[in-house]
Structure formats: C-alpha cells, structure tokens
Design a protein around this motif. Structure first.
Motif, PDB file in Angstrom:
ATOM      1  N   ARG A 104       0.838  -1.199   0.000  1.00  0.00           N
ATOM      2  CA  ARG A 104       0.000   0.000   0.000  1.00  0.00           C
ATOM      3  C   ARG A 104       0.876   1.254   0.000  1.00  0.00           C
ATOM      4  NH1 ARG A 104      -5.416  -0.442   1.182  1.00  0.00           N
ATOM      5  NH2 ARG A 104      -6.130  -2.562   1.647  1.00  0.00           N
ATOM      6  N   MET A 105       0.236   2.382  -0.294  1.00  0.00           N
ATOM      7  CA  MET A 105       0.949   3.658  -0.363  1.00  0.00           C
ATOM      8  C   MET A 105       0.379   4.633   0.646  1.00  0.00           C
ATOM      9  SD  MET A 105       1.386   4.335  -4.428  1.00  0.00           S
ATOM     10  CE  MET A 105       2.184   3.145  -5.479  1.00  0.00           C
ATOM     11  N   ALA A 106       1.284   5.279   1.384  1.00  0.00           N
ATOM     12  CA  ALA A 106       0.899   6.370   2.281  1.00  0.00           C
ATOM     13  C   ALA A 106       1.308   7.672   1.608  1.00  0.00           C
ATOM     14  CB  ALA A 106       1.597   6.228   3.632  1.00  0.00           C
ATOM     15  N   ILE A 107       0.362   8.547   1.373  1.00  0.00           N
ATOM     16  CA  ILE A 107       0.643   9.793   0.656  1.00  0.00           C
ATOM     17  C   ILE A 107       0.418  10.982   1.567  1.00  0.00           C
ATOM     18  CG2 ILE A 107      -0.031   8.740  -1.535  1.00  0.00           C
ATOM     19  CD1 ILE A 107      -2.596  10.373  -1.422  1.00  0.00           C
ATOM     20  N   THR A 108       1.001  12.091   1.198  1.00  0.00           N
ATOM     21  CA  THR A 108       0.779  13.357   1.888  1.00  0.00           C
ATOM     22  C   THR A 108       0.556  14.427   0.838  1.00  0.00           C
ATOM     23  OG1 THR A 108       1.703  14.967   3.447  1.00  0.00           O
ATOM     24  CG2 THR A 108       3.250  13.874   1.975  1.00  0.00           C
ATOM     25  N   THR A 109      -0.258  15.410   1.169  1.00  0.00           N
ATOM     26  CA  THR A 109      -0.565  16.458   0.207  1.00  0.00           C
ATOM     27  C   THR A 109      -0.631  17.797   0.909  1.00  0.00           C
ATOM     28  OG1 THR A 109      -2.186  17.244  -1.431  1.00  0.00           O
ATOM     29  CG2 THR A 109      -3.040  16.073   0.478  1.00  0.00           C
ATOM     30  N   ASN A 110      -0.290  18.838   0.178  1.00  0.00           N
ATOM     31  CA  ASN A 110      -0.302  20.193   0.729  1.00  0.00           C
ATOM     32  C   ASN A 110      -0.604  21.169  -0.394  1.00  0.00           C
ATOM     33  OD1 ASN A 110      -0.125  22.250   2.551  1.00  0.00           O
ATOM     34  ND2 ASN A 110       2.085  22.114   2.878  1.00  0.00           N
ATOM     35  N   MET A 111      -1.030  22.350  -0.020  1.00  0.00           N
ATOM     36  CA  MET A 111      -1.359  23.387  -1.002  1.00  0.00           C
ATOM     37  C   MET A 111      -0.448  24.579  -0.804  1.00  0.00           C
ATOM     38  SD  MET A 111      -3.917  22.796  -3.118  1.00  0.00           S
ATOM     39  CE  MET A 111      -4.410  24.484  -3.470  1.00  0.00           C
ATOM     40  N   TRP A 112       0.016  25.152  -1.913  1.00  0.00           N
ATOM     41  CA  TRP A 112       0.751  26.409  -1.825  1.00  0.00           C
ATOM     42  C   TRP A 112       0.574  27.177  -3.118  1.00  0.00           C
ATOM     43  CZ3 TRP A 112       3.168  21.788  -2.810  1.00  0.00           C
ATOM     44  CH2 TRP A 112       3.985  21.707  -3.941  1.00  0.00           C
ATOM     45  N   THR A 113       0.833  28.466  -3.044  1.00  0.00           N
ATOM     46  CA  THR A 113       0.698  29.345  -4.208  1.00  0.00           C
ATOM     47  C   THR A 113       2.062  29.543  -4.848  1.00  0.00           C
ATOM     48  OG1 THR A 113      -1.145  30.506  -3.164  1.00  0.00           O
ATOM     49  CG2 THR A 113      -0.056  31.613  -5.008  1.00  0.00           C
ATOM     50  N   SER A 114       2.116  29.354  -6.161  1.00  0.00           N
ATOM     51  CA  SER A 114       3.372  29.501  -6.886  1.00  0.00           C
ATOM     52  C   SER A 114       3.131  30.313  -8.146  1.00  0.00           C
ATOM     53  CB  SER A 114       3.938  28.126  -7.246  1.00  0.00           C
ATOM     54  OG  SER A 114       5.080  28.251  -8.063  1.00  0.00           O
ATOM     55  N   ASN A 115       4.139  31.120  -8.497  1.00  0.00           N
ATOM     56  CA  ASN A 115       4.016  31.952  -9.690  1.00  0.00           C
ATOM     57  C   ASN A 115       4.197  31.154 -10.971  1.00  0.00           C
ATOM     58  OD1 ASN A 115       3.615  34.306  -8.192  1.00  0.00           O
ATOM     59  ND2 ASN A 115       5.811  34.677  -7.986  1.00  0.00           N
ATOM     60  N   ASN A 116       4.983  30.083 -10.914  1.00  0.00           N
ATOM     61  CA  ASN A 116       5.283  29.354 -12.149  1.00  0.00           C
ATOM     62  C   ASN A 116       4.822  27.900 -12.123  1.00  0.00           C
ATOM     63  OD1 ASN A 116       7.178  28.245 -10.388  1.00  0.00           O
ATOM     64  ND2 ASN A 116       8.797  29.595 -11.133  1.00  0.00           N
ATOM     65  N   LYS A 117       4.427  27.390 -10.965  1.00  0.00           N
ATOM     66  CA  LYS A 117       3.880  26.027 -10.832  1.00  0.00           C
ATOM     67  C   LYS A 117       4.880  24.943 -11.213  1.00  0.00           C
ATOM     68  CE  LYS A 117       0.203  26.365 -13.458  1.00  0.00           C
ATOM     69  NZ  LYS A 117      -0.067  27.660 -14.028  1.00  0.00           N
ATOM     70  N   LYS A 118       6.169  25.303 -11.364  1.00  0.00           N
ATOM     71  CA  LYS A 118       7.116  24.308 -11.860  1.00  0.00           C
ATOM     72  C   LYS A 118       7.361  23.196 -10.848  1.00  0.00           C
ATOM     73  CE  LYS A 118      11.340  26.726 -10.406  1.00  0.00           C
ATOM     74  NZ  LYS A 118      12.591  27.340 -10.882  1.00  0.00           N
ATOM     75  N   ARG A 119       7.148  23.484  -9.557  1.00  0.00           N
ATOM     76  CA  ARG A 119       7.366  22.457  -8.544  1.00  0.00           C
ATOM     77  C   ARG A 119       6.069  21.797  -8.115  1.00  0.00           C
ATOM     78  NH1 ARG A 119      12.218  21.733  -6.510  1.00  0.00           N
ATOM     79  NH2 ARG A 119      13.841  23.267  -6.816  1.00  0.00           N
TER      80      ARG A 119
END
Length: 250
Positions: A104-119
């Motif tokens: 199985r997979m344990a995932i994590t997620t987060n939100m942030w604001t980026s100008n270029n979205k490259k990451r």
C-alpha cells in the motif's frame, strides 16, 4: 582509414576511455547521434530546471556549435516536446512499477501558491474549496491508478481538510481501504506541533517583537553592525556568529 562517405569520417572520432577497475586506458570510436544528444539536452533542462529559452541564448548556441558542430540545436517548442516525451516514458514505467508492487501507499498532500507552478504536482483551480480539493485529488489518484492501493493520507490539521477527507471517502471504494477507511485520515504532526509552539510563543510575543526589532535595527546598515560587534567585543562576548533575523514560518 578510407571512408566511402565523407559524413562517416566526420561522425567517427577516437575517444579515450579509462577502465574503472584496473585504470588501464583504451581508445574507442565514437559516433555522433543527434537523437541521443537531444535527449540529453532535454534531461539537462529537467534536472537543473533551466528555462526552455536556453536554446535561444546566443552564447549557449555558440558554445554548442563549437563543442559539436554536427548537432542541430532544436527550438524551444521541440525541446518542450522532447521533455513531455520523457515524462510520458517515465510515467509509464512508474505505472508498471506500482502495478507490480503489492504494497500500500501512504501519501501526503499540501497546497501552496506559486508563480510558475514548476514544482507543483497538480494544478488546482480557484477557488480552493473542499469540493475542488477533493475532486482534484481523486482525479490524481485515478490517473496514477493508486486509488485502491492507499493506506493513509497525511494533511494539515484544518477544518477544510476534515471536510475534504469526508468527501474523498465518499468518492473512493472504502472496502479497499484498511479498516474501511477509519485510519485513512492522518493529521500532520509537524503542523500540530507548530500550532502548539505558536500558541506558546504568543505568551511572550511582546518580548520576541522587541528582539526582532533590535536585530532589524542592528543589521540595518554596515555602520550599526560594526558598532554592535565592537560593543560585543568590549563586553568580551565570544561569538563567531552574526545576527540573523529569524523566519516566522520556520
């Protein structure tokens, strides 16, 4: 050696190779490959996050021309296409690997604001409501075919995420989750610890503000910094470090 085609003579050169085991040297022929070099260029841009416009830079074009005159430098649209092909190939390999893996997979997620979205992994359209977050996350899980291979999901401890988890469980097959999804939601321990620390720091907020203001004043100009160091030396304060303004979010 005589070559039937002058192009063959230009492509084949002698290169020196060193044996990593015994250190012996040998000479081998090298043949230029336009496709292989294009792939290397695309991987270089990916790894170092160079802009696609690097292929338009005058000095870079001259450098490539002098290094290997036979290489036909591509335009940025072609470079973009090469990068997307690499992504598709790597994605296909990842899908095959996850399909074979029975864990199985344990995932994590987060939100942030980026100008270029490259990451960013996935672009989330505004507004960032609980419904939008749940829909985007489900689409991502389905796209990578891991919706039935999840163990837990770790997210920040906030009310929006609590509702998002409930919406997410309604969209997923809970029978495929451990204990029917009762252990699916994991709250980020780091985020909780940060909230505790911030709550404690608020009690001494006035003192911290005075310290920050003092640091800002002392490092505001080279003359003030020098005067501070002179005072520290006069008081026999032995320290090799300098004043640094802390980052509140850290």
């Amino acid at each position: 050696m005589k070559f039937k085609d002058i192009r063959d003579m230009r492509q084949q050169v002698l290169i020196k190779q060193q044996n990593k085991v015994d250190g012996t040297m040998s000479l081998n022929t090298y043949q230029f490959d336009q496709v292989r070099v294009r792939n290397k260029l695309a991987r270089m841009v990916i790894l170092h996050e160079y802009p696609l416009s690097i292929v338009d830079h005058i000095e870079f074009r001259e450098f490539v021309a002098d290094l290997q005159p036979m290489f036909k430098l591509v335009i940025r649209n072609t470079l973009k296409s090469d990068i997307l092909k690499i992504y598709d190939n790597e994605r296909e390999k990842t899908l095959k690997m996850t399909d074979k893996n029975g864990s199985r997979m344990a995932i994590t997620t987060n939100m942030w604001t980026s100008n270029n979205k490259k990451r960013g992994f996935v672009y989330v359209p505004s507004p960032h409501t609980k419904d939008v977050l749940a829909e985007v996350l489900v689409d991502c899980l389905l796209e990578w075919n891991i919706d039935r291979k999840l163990s837990t999901i770790t997210i920040d401890n906030c009310s929006t995420n609590d509702v998002m988890i409930r919406l997410l469980l309604n969209k997923l097959d809970t029978s495929s989750l451990m204990l029917g999804g009762s252990m699916f939601h994991m709250r980020c321990a780091t985020h909780i610890l940060n909230l505790i620390v911030q709550d404690g720091l608020s009690l001494i907020g006035d003192g911290i503000k005075r310290i920050r203001d003092s640091v800002i004043y002392c490092i505001g100009s080279p003359k003030r910094r020098q005067k501070f160091e002179e005072n520290a030396h006069q008081l026999r304060v032995q320290c090799t470090k300098e004043l640094v303004l802390d980052c509140k979010t850290r």
